[in-house]
Structure formats: structure tokens, C-alpha cells
Design a protein around this motif. Structure first.
Motif, PDB file in Angstrom:
ATOM      1  N   MET A 262      -7.756  11.503  -4.133  1.00  6.57           N
ATOM      2  CA  MET A 262      -6.975  10.670  -3.216  1.00  6.57           C
ATOM      3  C   MET A 262      -7.907   9.855  -2.336  1.00  6.57           C
ATOM      4  SD  MET A 262      -5.574  13.600  -0.569  1.00  6.57           S
ATOM      5  CE  MET A 262      -6.717  14.623   0.379  1.00  6.57           C
ATOM      6  N   ILE A 263      -7.427   8.676  -1.958  1.00  7.67           N
ATOM      7  CA  ILE A 263      -8.102   7.847  -0.970  1.00  7.67           C
ATOM      8  C   ILE A 263      -7.405   8.068   0.363  1.00  7.67           C
ATOM      9  CG2 ILE A 263      -8.593   5.483  -0.234  1.00  7.67           C
ATOM     10  CD1 ILE A 263      -8.712   4.694  -3.180  1.00  7.67           C
ATOM     11  N   VAL A 264      -8.186   8.332   1.402  1.00  8.08           N
ATOM     12  CA  VAL A 264      -7.645   8.521   2.746  1.00  8.08           C
ATOM     13  C   VAL A 264      -8.206   7.422   3.639  1.00  8.08           C
ATOM     14  CG1 VAL A 264      -7.518  10.041   4.751  1.00  8.08           C
ATOM     15  CG2 VAL A 264      -7.382  11.008   2.442  1.00  8.08           C
ATOM     16  N   ILE A 265      -7.310   6.700   4.304  1.00 10.62           N
ATOM     17  CA  ILE A 265      -7.704   5.570   5.141  1.00 10.62           C
ATOM     18  C   ILE A 265      -7.165   5.758   6.548  1.00 10.62           C
ATOM     19  CG2 ILE A 265      -7.375   3.090   5.525  1.00 10.62           C
ATOM     20  CD1 ILE A 265      -7.520   2.690   2.542  1.00 10.62           C
ATOM     21  N   ARG A 266      -8.044   5.556   7.521  1.00 18.03           N
ATOM     22  CA  ARG A 266      -7.668   5.592   8.930  1.00 18.03           C
ATOM     23  C   ARG A 266      -8.032   4.247   9.551  1.00 18.03           C
ATOM     24  NH1 ARG A 266      -9.344  10.509   7.358  1.00 18.03           N
ATOM     25  NH2 ARG A 266     -11.505   9.797   7.353  1.00 18.03           N
ATOM     26  N   VAL A 267      -7.084   3.645  10.239  1.00 15.10           N
ATOM     27  CA  VAL A 267      -7.318   2.357  10.897  1.00 15.10           C
ATOM     28  C   VAL A 267      -7.810   2.632  12.305  1.00 15.10           C
ATOM     29  CG1 VAL A 267      -6.283   0.194  11.648  1.00 15.10           C
ATOM     30  CG2 VAL A 267      -5.572   1.239   9.483  1.00 15.10           C
TER      31      VAL A 267
ATOM     32  N   ASP B  88     -11.647   3.098   8.290  1.00 11.46           N
ATOM     33  CA  ASP B  88     -12.409   4.239   7.799  1.00 11.46           C
ATOM     34  C   ASP B  88     -11.773   4.691   6.489  1.00 11.46           C
ATOM     35  OD1 ASP B  88     -14.079   6.461   7.624  1.00 11.46           O
ATOM     36  OD2 ASP B  88     -12.710   7.715   8.770  1.00 11.46           O
ATOM     37  N   ALA B  89     -12.530   4.656   5.388  1.00 12.80           N
ATOM     38  CA  ALA B  89     -11.975   4.978   4.073  1.00 12.80           C
ATOM     39  C   ALA B  89     -12.867   5.985   3.366  1.00 12.80           C
ATOM     40  CB  ALA B  89     -11.845   3.712   3.234  1.00 12.80           C
ATOM     41  N   GLU B  90     -12.245   7.008   2.780  1.00 16.66           N
ATOM     42  CA  GLU B  90     -13.017   7.983   2.025  1.00 16.66           C
ATOM     43  C   GLU B  90     -12.248   8.446   0.795  1.00 16.66           C
ATOM     44  OE1 GLU B  90     -13.954  11.577   4.151  1.00 16.66           O
ATOM     45  OE2 GLU B  90     -12.022  11.633   5.162  1.00 16.66           O
ATOM     46  N   LEU B  91     -13.010   8.934  -0.173  1.00 14.75           N
ATOM     47  CA  LEU B  91     -12.467   9.514  -1.395  1.00 14.75           C
ATOM     48  C   LEU B  91     -12.599  11.022  -1.296  1.00 14.75           C
ATOM     49  CD1 LEU B  91     -11.510   9.300  -4.418  1.00 14.75           C
ATOM     50  CD2 LEU B  91     -13.947   9.240  -5.018  1.00 14.75           C
ATOM     51  N   ILE B  92     -11.495  11.733  -1.557  1.00 11.38           N
ATOM     52  CA  ILE B  92     -11.521  13.192  -1.590  1.00 11.38           C
ATOM     53  C   ILE B  92     -11.082  13.633  -2.977  1.00 11.38           C
ATOM     54  CG2 ILE B  92     -10.560  15.337  -0.687  1.00 11.38           C
ATOM     55  CD1 ILE B  92     -10.464  12.363   1.550  1.00 11.38           C
TER      56      ILE B  92
ATOM     57  N   GLN C 269      -0.795  -1.470   1.205  1.00  9.92           N
ATOM     58  CA  GLN C 269      -0.886  -2.200   2.466  1.00  9.92           C
ATOM     59  C   GLN C 269      -1.577  -1.333   3.517  1.00  9.92           C
ATOM     60  OE1 GLN C 269       0.143  -5.306   2.532  1.00  9.92           O
ATOM     61  NE2 GLN C 269      -0.158  -5.808   4.692  1.00  9.92           N
ATOM     62  N   ILE C 270      -2.556  -1.911   4.204  1.00  4.19           N
ATOM     63  CA  ILE C 270      -3.296  -1.174   5.228  1.00  4.19           C
ATOM     64  C   ILE C 270      -2.902  -1.641   6.631  1.00  4.19           C
ATOM     65  CG2 ILE C 270      -5.579  -0.508   6.071  1.00  4.19           C
ATOM     66  CD1 ILE C 270      -4.836   0.481   3.217  1.00  4.19           C
ATOM     67  N   MET C 271      -2.882  -2.951   6.851  1.00  4.38           N
ATOM     68  CA  MET C 271      -2.480  -3.498   8.148  1.00  4.38           C
ATOM     69  C   MET C 271      -1.670  -4.762   7.940  1.00  4.38           C
ATOM     70  SD  MET C 271      -5.517  -2.959  10.883  1.00  4.38           S
ATOM     71  CE  MET C 271      -4.317  -3.454  12.107  1.00  4.38           C
ATOM     72  N   GLY C 272      -0.755  -5.025   8.870  1.00  7.24           N
ATOM     73  CA  GLY C 272       0.070  -6.217   8.779  1.00  7.24           C
ATOM     74  C   GLY C 272       1.210  -6.038   7.787  1.00  7.24           C
ATOM     75  N   VAL C 273       1.926  -7.129   7.551  1.00  7.95           N
ATOM     76  CA  VAL C 273       3.067  -7.123   6.636  1.00  7.95           C
ATOM     77  C   VAL C 273       2.900  -8.255   5.631  1.00  7.95           C
ATOM     78  CG1 VAL C 273       5.571  -7.386   6.431  1.00  7.95           C
ATOM     79  CG2 VAL C 273       4.604  -6.152   8.382  1.00  7.95           C
ATOM     80  N   GLY C 274       3.049  -7.922   4.358  1.00  9.51           N
ATOM     81  CA  GLY C 274       2.932  -8.925   3.304  1.00  9.51           C
ATOM     82  C   GLY C 274       3.961  -8.688   2.220  1.00  9.51           C
ATOM     83  N   ARG C 275       3.781  -9.392   1.104  1.00 11.74           N
ATOM     84  CA  ARG C 275       4.707  -9.260  -0.026  1.00 11.74           C
ATOM     85  C   ARG C 275       3.932  -9.424  -1.331  1.00 11.74           C
ATOM     86  NH1 ARG C 275       9.022 -13.998   1.726  1.00 11.74           N
ATOM     87  NH2 ARG C 275       8.297 -14.076   3.893  1.00 11.74           N
ATOM     88  N   MET C 276       4.303  -8.640  -2.333  1.00 15.36           N
ATOM     89  CA  MET C 276       3.912  -8.937  -3.701  1.00 15.36           C
ATOM     90  C   MET C 276       5.060  -9.718  -4.319  1.00 15.36           C
ATOM     91  SD  MET C 276       0.864  -7.938  -4.301  1.00 15.36           S
ATOM     92  CE  MET C 276       0.937  -8.317  -6.049  1.00 15.36           C
ATOM     93  N   GLN C 277       4.741 -10.857  -4.899  1.00 15.23           N
ATOM     94  CA  GLN C 277       5.763 -11.753  -5.426  1.00 15.23           C
ATOM     95  C   GLN C 277       5.566 -11.969  -6.925  1.00 15.23           C
ATOM     96  OE1 GLN C 277       4.849 -15.156  -2.869  1.00 15.23           O
ATOM     97  NE2 GLN C 277       6.661 -14.709  -1.630  1.00 15.23           N
ATOM     98  N   LYS C 278       6.689 -12.089  -7.653  1.00 20.39           N
ATOM     99  CA  LYS C 278       6.662 -12.419  -9.077  1.00 20.39           C
ATOM    100  C   LYS C 278       7.330 -13.776  -9.287  1.00 20.39           C
ATOM    101  CE  LYS C 278       7.133  -7.649 -10.769  1.00 20.39           C
ATOM    102  NZ  LYS C 278       8.001  -6.755 -11.578  1.00 20.39           N
ATOM    103  N   PHE C 279       6.849 -14.494 -10.316  1.00 21.17           N
ATOM    104  CA  PHE C 279       7.326 -15.838 -10.611  1.00 21.17           C
ATOM    105  C   PHE C 279       7.569 -15.984 -12.115  1.00 21.17           C
ATOM    106  CE2 PHE C 279       4.587 -15.808  -6.946  1.00 21.17           C
ATOM    107  CZ  PHE C 279       5.193 -16.643  -6.026  1.00 21.17           C
TER     108      PHE C 279
END
Length: 243
Positions: free
Chosen positions: A73-78, A18-22, A172-182
Motif C-alpha cells: 500500500m501507498i500511504v500519503i500524508r499532506v 509525505d509518501a511511503e510504500l509499505i 486525488q491528493i489535494m483539491g478537486v478535479g475530474r477524470m473525463q471521457k470523450f
């Protein structure tokens, strides 16, 4: 006078997220667990003693909190935490390869899915906000802010690239990830990783204007350690917006 607590659902809001802009938040109550992403160029103020703040283009997770004031602001509920791998197809998100012309073989094989994109609002960067956005030359510029969600399954490399027609960051909304630089477009030249957990906004990477247009970034990609959903914020410069 600007309307207070002007809110609307984002066009990718769904049964899972659920995502909304306030905009113009004032004494705005949040119920339950919420990811709050400040997309304004002033701080979001949270009620309490001492009062807490969310800096521009930063995010946090708030539970049953009251926002004293916020520009935007963006408000997100999972709503659902199980079965992420099936969500993209269930929600009808297309594979990234189907959204672009002439995809390469690598992109055709990439299990990366994208939601629809919402035209959020216009954002003017000034002073510290321009520095936070990774390019002080954007000071005084106005941008069209757009957002969408991405999904990738566990152990997905989401394509190393370095050029965009916009400035970007991710939450990040769900799970685990990475931003990577090269150093180059090769994975073995990895130089930096930023771990992404739910509710965390990646700091903008520094970028420069490219001679052919757009913004030149270090080579980078998103990597999904687990099944992941994350939000992308894009700031598209508006013609003639610079002071």
C-alpha cells in the motif's frame, strides 16, 4: 519469510506531501490523517469490529487506524494545505513539456507539472484484480508498478489522449478535479465525468491491447477544478510475464 512492515519513503516525498510504500503490513499503526491506496491484488484489512477492507486498487482516508494486514500500500500524508500554486516550482518539479521530446504547442502552453517517478515494486495481476485493472487479458501478468505526483492549477485541461504503454489509474491528493471521457479528441464530445476528491481512487478505465503496442483507452483527460495534486499509478508489463 517475507519481511513484515517493510517501509520506505517514495522518491517524491517532500515537505508538502509525505509518501511511503509499505509492504507486508501487519498490525501497522497509522497516526493522524492518511490517504491509503491499496496497490496489492488482495484486500487491505483494517482493525475494528466489524473489520473493514480496502479492495485492490482502491483507496480511502484513515485517521489513527491500524492496518491488520496488507500486501502493498501507498500511504500519503499532506503536511501543508496552503499555497498549492507555488509548490511545483518550490519543489523543483519540471513542466510536463520539458520531460518529453518534440512537445506540441498545446503541451508547451500547458501548466502541468510532474514530480520524479518512483519504481515501487512488481505486481502480479490475477483473477478479480485483472478485471479491476480494466483488461481481463492481464490475468497472470506481472507489472512493474511506478508512481508519481502531478500538479495543475485551477481550470486546467490536462490533455485529451487515448494511448499508453502502461495501465494507469489516479488518486486525488489535494483539491478537486475530474477524470473525463470523450468520444473523440474534441472537448465538446464529453461523455462521462468522475469527480475526484482527496482520498478517492479513480476506477481503472477499460482498455484493450493496441496493434502497435501499449494499451488503447477511451479518449480521456484529467481536469483540475481547483489547484490540484494527484497521484498516478502506472503498471508497465514485464516481458514474458504472462502465464
Amino acid at each position: 519469510m517475507a519481511t513484515r512492515n517493510n517501509r520506505r519513503d517514495l522518491n517524491f516525498s517532500n515537505a508538502v506531501v509525505d509518501a511511503e510504500l509499505i509492504e507486508g503490513a501487519s498490525s501497522f499503526a497509522l497516526h493522524g490523517r492518511n490517504i491509503v491506496f491499496n496497490i496489492g491484488d488482495t484486500v487491505v484489512e483494517i482493525a475494528g469490529t466489524p473489520r473493514q477492507r480496502i479492495q485492490p486498487f482502491s483507496s480511502t482516508t484513515l485517521i489513527d487506524a491500524v492496518i491488520e494486514s496488507a500486501q502493498a500500500m501507498i500511504v500519503i500524508r499532506v503536511r501543508e494545505t496552503e499555497g498549492a500554486r507555488d509548490w511545483a516550482s518550490t519543489l523543483g518539479w519540471p513542466r510536463y513539456a520539458k520531460t518529453i521530446t518534440d512537445p506540441t504547442a498545446e503541451i508547451l502552453g500547458l501548466p502541468l507539472y510532474r514530480s520524479s517517478q518512483d519504481d515501487l515494486t512488481e505486481i502480479r495481476l490475477s483473477g478479480a484484480a485483472a478485471m479491476l485493472a480494466g483488461n481481463p487479458q492481464t490475468d497472470g501478468m506481472t507489472f512493474a508498478a511506478k508512481a508519481n505526483l502531478w500538479f495543475a492549477p485551477e481550470a486546467t485541461d490536462c490533455l485529451i489522449h487515448n494511448l499508453h504503454p502502461f495501465i494507469e489509474t489516479h488518486v486525488q491528493i489535494m483539491g478537486v478535479g475530474r477524470m473525463q471521457k470523450f468520444q473523440t479528441q474534441q472537448r465538446e464530445t464529453l461523455t462521462e465525468e468522475i469527480l475526484m476528491a482527496p482520498g478517492f481512487a479513480q476506477p481503472f478505465f477499460d482498455c484493450t491491447r493496441h496493434s502497435i503496442g501499449g494499451f488503447l483507452y477511451p479518449w480521456h483527460q484529467y481536469y483540475a477544478d481547483t489547484d490540484c495534486i494527484w497521484l498516478a499509478l502506472e503498471l508497465h508489463p514485464l516481458a514474458g510475464s504472462h502465464d
